[in-house]
Design an enzyme around this catalytic site. Structure first.
Site, PDB file in Angstrom:
ATOM      1  N   LYS A 116       0.824  -1.216   0.000  1.00 37.82           N
ATOM      2  CA  LYS A 116       0.000   0.000   0.000  1.00 37.82           C
ATOM      3  C   LYS A 116       0.859   1.266   0.000  1.00 37.82           C
ATOM      4  O   LYS A 116       0.408   2.312  -0.495  1.00 37.82           O
ATOM      5  CB  LYS A 116      -0.961  -0.018   1.194  1.00 37.82           C
ATOM      6  CG  LYS A 116      -1.862  -1.261   1.240  1.00 37.82           C
ATOM      7  CD  LYS A 116      -2.753  -1.397   0.001  1.00 37.82           C
ATOM      8  CE  LYS A 116      -3.335  -2.788  -0.149  1.00 37.82           C
ATOM      9  NZ  LYS A 116      -4.106  -2.984  -1.379  1.00 37.82           N
ATOM     10  N   LYS A 158      -0.671   3.354   8.674  1.00 33.53           N
ATOM     11  CA  LYS A 158      -1.183   2.196   7.945  1.00 33.53           C
ATOM     12  C   LYS A 158      -0.065   1.214   7.645  1.00 33.53           C
ATOM     13  O   LYS A 158       1.037   1.626   7.278  1.00 33.53           O
ATOM     14  CB  LYS A 158      -1.823   2.644   6.619  1.00 33.53           C
ATOM     15  CG  LYS A 158      -3.065   3.501   6.779  1.00 33.53           C
ATOM     16  CD  LYS A 158      -3.638   3.879   5.422  1.00 33.53           C
ATOM     17  CE  LYS A 158      -4.926   4.667   5.596  1.00 33.53           C
ATOM     18  NZ  LYS A 158      -5.510   5.074   4.311  1.00 33.53           N
ATOM     19  N   LYS A 201      -2.217  12.092   6.502  1.00 31.00           N
ATOM     20  CA  LYS A 201      -3.206  12.956   7.145  1.00 31.00           C
ATOM     21  C   LYS A 201      -4.507  12.161   7.241  1.00 31.00           C
ATOM     22  O   LYS A 201      -4.887  11.475   6.287  1.00 31.00           O
ATOM     23  CB  LYS A 201      -3.405  14.204   6.278  1.00 31.00           C
ATOM     24  CG  LYS A 201      -4.560  15.066   6.684  1.00 31.00           C
ATOM     25  CD  LYS A 201      -4.074  16.267   7.445  1.00 31.00           C
ATOM     26  CE  LYS A 201      -5.240  17.060   8.026  1.00 31.00           C
ATOM     27  NZ  LYS A 201      -4.926  17.553   9.359  1.00 31.00           N
ATOM     28  N   HIS A 208     -16.373   6.805   1.079  1.00 28.19           N
ATOM     29  CA  HIS A 208     -15.567   5.813   0.352  1.00 28.19           C
ATOM     30  C   HIS A 208     -16.201   5.656  -1.024  1.00 28.19           C
ATOM     31  O   HIS A 208     -17.325   5.153  -1.125  1.00 28.19           O
ATOM     32  CB  HIS A 208     -15.564   4.488   1.109  1.00 28.19           C
ATOM     33  CG  HIS A 208     -14.927   3.349   0.359  1.00 28.19           C
ATOM     34  ND1 HIS A 208     -14.108   2.429   0.966  1.00 28.19           N
ATOM     35  CD2 HIS A 208     -14.982   2.977  -0.934  1.00 28.19           C
ATOM     36  CE1 HIS A 208     -13.707   1.547   0.063  1.00 28.19           C
ATOM     37  NE2 HIS A 208     -14.232   1.858  -1.096  1.00 28.19           N
ATOM     38  N   LYS A 237     -18.246  -4.014   3.989  1.00 25.80           N
ATOM     39  CA  LYS A 237     -19.301  -3.249   3.351  1.00 25.80           C
ATOM     40  C   LYS A 237     -20.650  -3.928   3.571  1.00 25.80           C
ATOM     41  O   LYS A 237     -20.734  -5.156   3.556  1.00 25.80           O
ATOM     42  CB  LYS A 237     -19.025  -3.141   1.848  1.00 25.80           C
ATOM     43  CG  LYS A 237     -17.788  -2.287   1.569  1.00 25.80           C
ATOM     44  CD  LYS A 237     -17.315  -2.391   0.133  1.00 25.80           C
ATOM     45  CE  LYS A 237     -15.986  -1.665  -0.016  1.00 25.80           C
ATOM     46  NZ  LYS A 237     -15.229  -2.150  -1.180  1.00 25.80           N
ATOM     47  N   ASN A 290      -7.615  -2.290  -5.697  1.00 25.00           N
ATOM     48  CA  ASN A 290      -7.893  -3.722  -5.593  1.00 25.00           C
ATOM     49  C   ASN A 290      -7.761  -4.333  -6.982  1.00 25.00           C
ATOM     50  O   ASN A 290      -8.399  -3.868  -7.922  1.00 25.00           O
ATOM     51  CB  ASN A 290      -9.293  -3.958  -5.044  1.00 25.00           C
ATOM     52  CG  ASN A 290      -9.453  -3.344  -3.665  1.00 25.00           C
ATOM     53  OD1 ASN A 290      -8.549  -3.425  -2.829  1.00 25.00           O
ATOM     54  ND2 ASN A 290     -10.560  -2.699  -3.425  1.00 25.00           N
ATOM     55  N   ARG A 292      -8.744  -7.092  -8.461  1.00 25.08           N
ATOM     56  CA  ARG A 292      -9.625  -8.265  -8.620  1.00 25.08           C
ATOM     57  C   ARG A 292     -11.025  -7.787  -8.987  1.00 25.08           C
ATOM     58  O   ARG A 292     -11.307  -6.589  -8.968  1.00 25.08           O
ATOM     59  CB  ARG A 292      -9.716  -8.990  -7.261  1.00 25.08           C
ATOM     60  CG  ARG A 292     -10.258  -8.053  -6.171  1.00 25.08           C
ATOM     61  CD  ARG A 292     -10.664  -8.770  -4.899  1.00 25.08           C
ATOM     62  NE  ARG A 292     -11.390  -7.886  -4.008  1.00 25.08           N
ATOM     63  CZ  ARG A 292     -10.832  -7.069  -3.130  1.00 25.08           C
ATOM     64  NH1 ARG A 292      -9.515  -7.019  -3.000  1.00 25.08           N
ATOM     65  NH2 ARG A 292     -11.576  -6.286  -2.360  1.00 25.08           N
ATOM     66  N   ARG A 337     -25.822  -6.629   1.110  1.00 28.57           N
ATOM     67  CA  ARG A 337     -25.174  -7.924   1.373  1.00 28.57           C
ATOM     68  C   ARG A 337     -25.944  -8.638   2.472  1.00 28.57           C
ATOM     69  O   ARG A 337     -26.045  -8.129   3.593  1.00 28.57           O
ATOM     70  CB  ARG A 337     -23.737  -7.710   1.825  1.00 28.57           C
ATOM     71  CG  ARG A 337     -22.860  -7.106   0.763  1.00 28.57           C
ATOM     72  CD  ARG A 337     -21.400  -7.201   1.175  1.00 28.57           C
ATOM     73  NE  ARG A 337     -20.544  -6.464   0.289  1.00 28.57           N
ATOM     74  CZ  ARG A 337     -19.215  -6.496   0.321  1.00 28.57           C
ATOM     75  NH1 ARG A 337     -18.601  -7.255   1.230  1.00 28.57           N
ATOM     76  NH2 ARG A 337     -18.504  -5.786  -0.516  1.00 28.57           N
TER      77      ARG A 337
HETATM   78  C1  MV4 Z   1      -8.254   6.488   5.797  1.00 32.68           C
HETATM   79  C2  MV4 Z   1      -9.311   7.170   6.441  1.00 32.68           C
HETATM   80  C3  MV4 Z   1      -9.168   8.506   6.670  1.00 32.68           C
HETATM   81  N1  MV4 Z   1      -8.030   9.137   6.303  1.00 32.68           N
HETATM   82  N2  MV4 Z   1      -7.145   7.164   5.461  1.00 32.68           N
HETATM   83  C4  MV4 Z   1     -10.172   2.130   6.038  1.00 32.68           C
HETATM   84  C5  MV4 Z   1      -9.848   0.931   5.231  1.00 32.68           C
HETATM   85  C6  MV4 Z   1      -8.551   1.204   4.548  1.00 32.68           C
HETATM   86  N3  MV4 Z   1      -8.700   0.905   3.162  1.00 32.68           N
HETATM   87  C7  MV4 Z   1      -8.283   2.648   4.777  1.00 32.68           C
HETATM   88  N4  MV4 Z   1      -9.341   3.166   5.581  1.00 32.68           N
HETATM   89  C8  MV4 Z   1      -9.397   4.475   5.895  1.00 32.68           C
HETATM   90  N5  MV4 Z   1      -8.301   5.199   5.537  1.00 32.68           N
HETATM   91  C9  MV4 Z   1      -7.047   8.459   5.716  1.00 32.68           C
HETATM   92  N6  MV4 Z   1      -5.926   9.099   5.394  1.00 32.68           N
HETATM   93  C10 MV4 Z   1     -10.447   6.444   6.798  1.00 32.68           C
HETATM   94  C11 MV4 Z   1     -10.485   5.089   6.553  1.00 32.68           C
HETATM   95  C12 MV4 Z   1     -11.673   4.421   7.019  1.00 32.68           C
HETATM   96  C13 MV4 Z   1     -12.625   3.942   6.157  1.00 32.68           C
HETATM   97  C14 MV4 Z   1     -12.480   4.040   4.796  1.00 32.68           C
HETATM   98  C15 MV4 Z   1     -13.435   3.562   3.952  1.00 32.68           C
HETATM   99  C16 MV4 Z   1     -14.587   2.980   4.476  1.00 32.68           C
HETATM  100  C17 MV4 Z   1     -14.746   2.843   5.831  1.00 32.68           C
HETATM  101  C18 MV4 Z   1     -13.789   3.330   6.684  1.00 32.68           C
HETATM  102  C19 MV4 Z   1     -13.978   3.222   8.049  1.00 32.68           C
HETATM  103  C20 MV4 Z   1     -13.025   3.684   8.884  1.00 32.68           C
HETATM  104  C21 MV4 Z   1     -11.874   4.282   8.382  1.00 32.68           C
END
Ligand code: MV4
Length: 457
Positions: A116, A158, A201, A208, A237, A290, A292, A337
């Site tokens: 990532k 992350k 940040k 999303h 989801k 992703n 896939r 779902r």
């Molecule tokens: C983030 C974020 C806010 N700011 N990154 C959650 C899953 C992973 N793919 C990354 N995620 C997030 N990254 C930044 N810089 C908030 C999330 C996040 C989130 C993202 C999409 C759908 C649901 C979520 C629930 C909590 C946090």
């Protein structure tokens, strides 16, 4: 075109791939664990091979058993579905050595996007907006503190090897940073055998939004619009829809162009998804890619009229993409779902389906491997069905989904159907007001009005 396709998966997606193969006139091979002898993917495939005992690592993740099954049956291509080996670059490489075609992107691209931190670098280099943060994995807490002060709190840590929410830490102030970095590293090392962590940040309440992309073997890359996936719980989801109620045609065009630019930069082939965070001010940022087909691909199929699984097979066989990029979405589609789970604790609820009546009617699709007296085994994910509706407007699609949920009868196990019925009548959902914190707020609201809402809970 391929002569025979082996499906390295189970459940609804295995069935979905068999349907696509049948329409293309391609014979199929199912592989199955001993827990899945009575599964529909085994019934409907032309041939079937048992590949091991119930645990995934001994069956659906067992590369040598799957390759043996392909060799025994004379399959010349493998479709991995989602989950299991779908994003395993090593598997894709081994197939090439065995002269088996892989219905997916090149292994180098899977590997590059699977890291990532590297994916973030690749996106930035392609001119796709990324959140301010680290260019490389973090070295030590002093460097992390310097970077965090630069971008401003809150920040998020992350795991480079993570994704989908595993190994993330939100940091609200400098006093917590060193401790959270150590914790994130340890968790990442334990979970993925790689303690690399990067920093961004943190956006407190984004949406999303993900774009469906496709590339062929001739350098063509297209996008097929977005899916709004903000309704999640614990990074799972629950409801997806297309188009997103938040996008204007202009924003769709800019985000789609960014998604296509990233794919062109890596010469992307086959189906993929670019995940973005969309801030309340309309700024968008690359989050992950992703490599896939995704669970929620049907909502894109409903608004584009395309069969994305057929398209995956055709593109893998060398066909050229002839669909124009950025086609206008037609109407509105929503997917719920349906999971086998306890509606209050969300714990898995495997077991026998005693009654299983699926809804039909105009604009109503159910992707499922369920049938009356099928027993959901406890070893795999809890998805039993995807209920997808399509109609002219979002309001019409919501009404259609409410009707379809009312006519979906499952007995014997607990499911998420009652939860979906409650979400669908939430005023914020109806108005399209949602963020990644929707479910947190929704469950809090429900707890406050406990049993006073007439829902009988
Ligand atoms: C983030 C974020 C806010 N700011 N990154 C959650 C899953 C992973 N793919 C990354 N995620 C997030 N990254 C930044 N810089 C908030 C999330 C996040 C989130 C993202 C999409 C759908 C649901 C979520 C629930 C909590 C946090």
């Amino acid at each position: 075109m391929f002569k025979k396709i082996l499906i390295a998966n189970r459940g609804e997606i295995a069935l979905r791939i068999i349907q696509a193969c049948r329409e293309l006139g391609i014979p199929t091979v199912a592989v199955y664990s001993t827990a899945d002898r009575d599964s529909l993917h085994v019934t409907y495939a032309d041939e079937e091979v048992c590949i091991g005992p119930p645990p995934s690592r001994s069956s659906y993740l067992n590369i040598s058993s799957i390759i043996s099954a392909a060799e025994i049956t004379g399959a010349d291509a493998i479709h991995p579905g989602y989950g299991f080996l779908a994003e395993n670059a090593h598997f894709a490489e081994v197939l090439a050595e065995c002269k088996l075609s892989w219905i997916g992107p090149r292994p180098e691209v899977i590997r590059r996007m699977g890291d990532k931190a590297k994916a973030r670098q690749t996106a930035a280099a392609a001119g796709v907006p990324v959140l301010p943060g680290s260019q490389e994995p973090l070295e030590d807490s002093a460097q992390a503190e310097r970077l965090a002060a630069e971008v401003g709190y809150p920040v998020i840590l992350k795991a480079a090897a993570g994704g989908g929410g595993r190994g993330m830490r939100i940091v609200w102030s400098e006093s917590e940073l060193a401790g959270q970095l150590a914790a994130a590293r340890e968790e990442a090392e334990k979970a993925f055998g790689d303690g690399s962590v990067y920093l961004e940040k943190y956006l407190v309440e984004p949406r999303h939004i993900e774009f469906q992309v496709f590339g062929d073997h001739h350098g063509n890359v297209i996008h097929l619009g977005e899916r709004e996936c903000s309704i999640q719980r614990r990074h799972q989801k629950l409801i997806e829809e297309a188009p997103s109620p938040a996008l204007t045609p202009e924003l769709r065009e800019r985000m789609g162009a960014a998604a296509v630019a990233l794919c062109q930069a890596v010469q992307y082939e086959n189906a993929g998804t670019i995940e973005f965070l969309l801030d309340s001010d309309g700024s968008f940022y690359f989050m992950e890619m992703n490599t896939r087909i995704q669970v929620e691909h049907p909502v894109t199929e409903m608004v584009t009229g395309l069969d994305l699984v057929k398209l995956q097979i055709q593109v893998a066989a060398g066909d050229k993409l002839t669909i124009p990029s950025g086609i206008k979405p037609r109407g509105h589609a929503i997917e719920c779902r349906v999971n086998a789970e306890n509606p209050d604790t969300f714990a898995p609820s495997p077991g026998p389906l005693r009654t299983f009546h699926v809804p039909g009617g105009p604009g109503t699709r159910v992707d499922t491997h369920g049938y009356e007296d099928y027993v959901i085994p406890p070893y795999y994910d809890s998805l039993v069905a995807k209920l997808i509706v399509h109609d002219r407007s979002r309001a019409d699609a919501i009404a259609r989904m409410c009707r379809a949920l009312d006519f979906f009868v499952v007995e014997g196990i607990q499911t998420s159907i009652p939860l979906h019925r409650r979400i669908l009548r939430d005023p914020d959902f109806a108005a399209g007001r949602m963020s990644t914190r929707f479910m947190e707020r929704f469950l809090k609201k429900e707890a406050q009005t406990a049993s006073g809402d007439g829902s009988g809970r």
